[in-house]
Motif scaffolding. Structure first.
Motif, short mmCIF file in Angstrom:
data_model
loop_
_atom_site.label_atom_id
_atom_site.label_comp_id
_atom_site.label_asym_id
_atom_site.label_seq_id
_atom_site.Cartn_x
_atom_site.Cartn_y
_atom_site.Cartn_z
N UNK A 1 39.42 47.77 39.89
CA UNK A 1 38.65 48.41 40.98
C UNK A 1 38.10 47.22 41.98
N UNK A 2 38.54 46.09 41.77
CA UNK A 2 38.35 45.02 42.69
C UNK A 2 37.15 44.08 42.54
N UNK A 3 36.18 44.48 41.51
CA UNK A 3 35.02 43.54 41.36
C UNK A 3 35.64 42.42 40.26
N UNK A 4 36.10 41.42 40.91
CA UNK A 4 36.84 40.45 40.12
C UNK A 4 35.80 39.48 39.30
N UNK A 5 34.42 39.22 40.13
CA UNK A 5 33.86 38.02 39.93
C UNK A 5 32.52 38.43 39.31
N UNK A 6 32.40 39.60 38.69
CA UNK A 6 31.02 40.11 38.03
C UNK A 6 30.70 39.08 36.99
#
Length: 393
Positions: A388-393
Motif C-alpha cells: 500500500x506504499x507505507x515502506x518505512x514503518x
C-alpha cells in the motif's frame, strides 16, 4: 503476421517508453550489451535505463503506467509493487484472480481484480496495439516461440507500442531458441523482482519486501532437519485424478520451485523424471512420496476433502504413504510473484515440517487459513503496508 503491419505504421505509445534510442536488432533484444548488472541509470533528462536478459538495456522516459503481463509471476511483481490495478492482461485472468484472492484475504486492505483482464497466454499483436500498454512484462524469447509471432513482430510492437521487459524461461531453466540461444541468462524469482522494481522506480518497496523474504528463508534454513530426515515430496495436478495426473518436480532449478526448493525436500521420482510428465496411480505408488502437493488446491472450486476421499478409496492410491499418513495438501500457483512466494514458503514449511513450523490447517475451499500469530513466518500487516506504499514503518 506481416499482413497486420501495414495497419499500424504510425507510432502510438512509442514516444512514451523506448529502447535506448537505437534500432532494435535480435542482438539488442538478446542482451548483447555484456552487462549483467541491472541497476537503473538516470540521465540528465530524467529518463532511466534498466538491464535484464533477454531484452538487454531498455530506456524509459517515464515510469510505465499501463502494464501488460503474459504470465502471473510478472503480474504478481506488479501487484507487490502496488501496481496490481494497472495490469491489463494476464494468463488465465479468472483463474489467477481467484488464486491471488485466496491469499490477499490475509492482507488487510489489499485486494486484486484481474478477472476481466485480457487473457494473454497466446497474445495477438492486434490486441497489444489496442491495449496501448506502456511496458510489456513478458519474455520475447518465449513469445517468439508462439506460432503467430516472429522477430519482426517483436520489433514492431517494441517500436510502435512499448518495450518488452520480462524473463520467463528462468521458470525451469528452459532452453531459448533462435536469437537468444547463446546469450540467455537465468534469474531467481526475487532477483528478477529487483530488476522489475527498477522499471517502476520502486526500489524501496522491493528492499522492504526482500528483507521480509530473507527473514523467512533464514528462519527456514535455521531449522531444517538433516537431509535424511526430510520428506520426499511430489506435486501433482489433474482435471480428473483417476484418469490423468501431471506430476512436477519440487527440487529442480528455476523460480517454479522458489517455494519448495529452499525447504530441501527429497525427490521421489528419480533424476531421469521430466517435470510435467503424466503419470497414473501405479507410477505414484512406485514413487511413494511422503507428501503430495496438489497444484490448484487453493482454488475456491476445488475440494481437497473430495480429493483425499478419492485417493483413500482407490485400491492403488490408498497404498501411497502420503495418502495413508494424511499428508495430501493444497498448493496455489507455480508462476508465483513475491507475495504468493512468501505465503507458499510458509505453507510448504508447515506441510513438510509440522513439528517445527506448526501444522497446516486442513481447510477446504476457503482462503488461506488463519494461522496463529506465533506460528506465522511473516507479518501480514507489514506486507500489506508495503504493498500500500507505507515502506518505512
Amino acid at each position: 503476421m506481416a499482413d497486420d503491419a501495414t495497419e499500424h505504421e504510425a507510432p502510438t505509445r512509442r514516444e512514451y517508453v523506448k529502447y535506448g534510442g537505437a534500432v532494435i536488432t535480435g542482438g539488442a533484444l538478446a542482451g548483447c550489451t555484456g552487462q549483467s548488472d541491472s541497476r537503473s541509470t538516470p540521465t540528465e533528462n530524467e529518463s532511466y535505463s534498466v538491464t535484464m536478459s533477454p531484452v538487454g538495456t531498455v530506456e524509459f522516459e517515464e515510469v510505465p503506467e499501463r502494464i501488460f503481463t503474459r504470465l502471473s509471476h510478472h503480474a504478481g511483481m506488479a501487484f507487490a509493487l502496488g501496481r496490481g490495478d494497472d495490469v491489463n492482461a494476464v494468463n488465465g485472468p479468472a483463474y489467477y484472480d481467484a488464486t491471488w484472492a485466496q491469499f490477499t484475504e490475509r492482507l488487510p486492505g489489499i485486494s486484486v481484480d484481474w478477472a476481466d483482464a485480457y487473457a494473454s497466454w497466446k497474445p495477438s499483436k492486434e490486441q497489444l496495439y489496442e491495449l496501448e500498454s506502456d511496458v510489456h512484462l513478458a519474455d520475447p524469447a518465449w513469445v517468439v516461440q508462439l506460432d503467430q509471432w516472429d522477430m519482426g513482430d517483436i520489433e514492431e510492437v517494441t517500436d510502435n507500442v512499448a518495450p518488452w521487459f520480462g524473463n520467463s524461461l528462468s521458470d525451469r531453466h528452459q532452453e531459448p531458441t533462435g536469437e537468444w540461444a547463446s546469450d540467455y541468462e537465468y534469474y531467481g524469482l526475487w532477483e528478477q523482482f529487483e530488476t522489475v522494481a527498477e522499471v517502476f522506480q520502486e526500489e524501496a518497496r522491493y528492499e522492504a519486501l526482500a528483507s521480509i523474504h530473507a527473514d523467512v528463508i533464514g528462519a527456514i534454513e535455521a531449522d531444517l532437519p538433516p537431509e535424511s530426515e526430510r520428506p520426499s515430496v511430489a506435486m501433482i495436478t489433474a482435471a480428473d485424478v483417476e484418469k490423468q495426473i501431471w506430476a512436477y518436480r519440487v527440487d529442480n532449478p528455476g523460480f517454479l520451485t522458489a517455494h519448495t526448493r529452499p525447504l530441501g525436500p527429497r525427490d521421489p521420482f528419480g533424476r531421469s523424471f521430466e517435470s510435467g510428465s503424466t503419470i497414473d496411480f501405479e507410477a505414484l505408488l512406485e514413487a511413494d512420496p511422503d507428501v503430495i502437493l496438489y497444484l490448484s488446491g487453493m482454488q475456491p472450486n476445488v475440494s481437497m476433502t473430495d480429493l483425499r476421499s478419492t485417493l483413500e478409496s482407490h485400491s492403488v492410491a490408498s497404498e501411497v504413504t502420503a495418502v495413508q499418513d494424511g499428508r495430501v495438501f493444497p498448493q496455489g500457483a507455480r508462476y508465483q510473484g513475491p507475495i504468493l512466494n512468501l505465503f507458499q514458503l510458509e505453507m510448504s514449511a508447515k506441510q513438510f515440517y509440522p513439528e517445527t513450523f506448526g501444522e497446516w490447517p486442513k481447510s477446504d475451499g476457503g482462503p488461506y487459513p488463519e494461522i496463529p500469530e506465533e506460528e506465522q513466518l511473516f507479518d501480514r500487516q507489514r506486507v500489506a503496508d508495503i504493498i500500500d506504499g507505507d515502506v518505512y514503518r
